[in-house]
Design an enzyme around this catalytic site. Sequence first.
Site, PDB file in Angstrom:
ATOM      1  N   GLU A  85     -89.709   2.375  15.719  1.00 28.90           N
ATOM      2  CA  GLU A  85     -90.324   3.698  15.862  1.00 28.90           C
ATOM      3  C   GLU A  85     -91.643   3.597  16.616  1.00 28.90           C
ATOM      4  O   GLU A  85     -92.471   2.748  16.319  1.00 28.90           O
ATOM      5  CB  GLU A  85     -90.568   4.314  14.479  1.00 28.90           C
ATOM      6  CG  GLU A  85     -89.304   4.550  13.670  1.00 28.90           C
ATOM      7  CD  GLU A  85     -88.440   5.664  14.240  1.00 28.90           C
ATOM      8  OE1 GLU A  85     -88.921   6.395  15.129  1.00 28.90           O
ATOM      9  OE2 GLU A  85     -87.279   5.784  13.785  1.00 28.90           O
ATOM     10  N   CYS A 148     -89.642   7.925   5.221  1.00 28.04           N
ATOM     11  CA  CYS A 148     -89.920   6.823   6.137  1.00 28.04           C
ATOM     12  C   CYS A 148     -91.159   7.121   6.954  1.00 28.04           C
ATOM     13  O   CYS A 148     -92.056   6.279   7.094  1.00 28.04           O
ATOM     14  CB  CYS A 148     -88.712   6.555   7.035  1.00 28.04           C
ATOM     15  SG  CYS A 148     -87.333   5.847   6.101  1.00 28.04           S
ATOM     16  N   HIS A 191     -86.113   1.855  11.982  1.00 35.84           N
ATOM     17  CA  HIS A 191     -84.948   2.431  11.308  1.00 35.84           C
ATOM     18  C   HIS A 191     -83.686   1.636  11.647  1.00 35.84           C
ATOM     19  O   HIS A 191     -83.538   1.147  12.768  1.00 35.84           O
ATOM     20  CB  HIS A 191     -84.740   3.892  11.746  1.00 35.84           C
ATOM     21  CG  HIS A 191     -85.403   4.886  10.836  1.00 35.84           C
ATOM     22  ND1 HIS A 191     -86.423   5.710  11.243  1.00 35.84           N
ATOM     23  CD2 HIS A 191     -85.172   5.187   9.525  1.00 35.84           C
ATOM     24  CE1 HIS A 191     -86.789   6.494  10.232  1.00 35.84           C
ATOM     25  NE2 HIS A 191     -86.057   6.196   9.176  1.00 35.84           N
TER      26      HIS A 191
END
Length: 250
Positions: A85, A148, A191
């Site tokens: 990310e 998250c 992720h």
Amino acid sequence: VRRVLLTGFEPFGGETVNPSADAVRSAARTGVTDAAGAALSIRAAVLPVELARALPVLFELLDEVRPELVLCFGQAGGRCGVTPERVAVNVEEAAEPDNAGAVLSGGPVVAGGPPAYLSTLPVAACVDALHRAAIPASVSTTAGTYLCNHVFYGLMHAVALSSAAASTPDARAAGARADGARGVRRAGFVHVPYAHHQVLGRPETPSLAQHTIDEAVRVVLAACVADLDVPTSTPDRATTVATGRQSPTG
Ligand code: PCA
């Protein structure tokens, strides 16, 4: 010895497993070495999918482990590959409550915090390394607005406050509860897709083998460790990696 903290999440959303938790445990079990062949000191932990507890648990781990590198992992069901990310945003909002029934209703992760933090992981290098290992991967520009992103934002905020803490009394006061973030030189979030065994009855849903997700954690960790000695002043080294199409997370 380089100290590394890896986190995954417990299952959520009706699943009985979370591949991120299995993968970080696997990395701690098998071990990972740096480029010089030295074993890393790896602590793997599983965070609750609970707004009230996820960051307190993470901060306790930071205090205990005092890591140089923090890699948090979570499941993004529906994605096709492993997605480092790029950015954490100061928003929490989701249709689904957390595992304790708490609702994420559009407020900030940290009241008064900056709108966003960029990952300090070498996200493009992680994707390149994953591709060399024949693992599907792309840089993601959204970690969603569920747990998250909450943990990712809270982590980056704690690291930012702890590095500011030496210089300003305000930051020192605000950062006091995440003192263990002080030695963190790289931190970020990745992720992973569903594991095959989660989608056996759903042939249209993308997934990877759990052992591939396990390997992805080791590959990402090695790429991040290799980057630890590169100056942080150039966070955006992602010049060659296209951002893949992403489906929503969580
Ligand atoms: N994925 C969720 C929370 C826990 C997890 O593994 C998310 O993407 O926010």
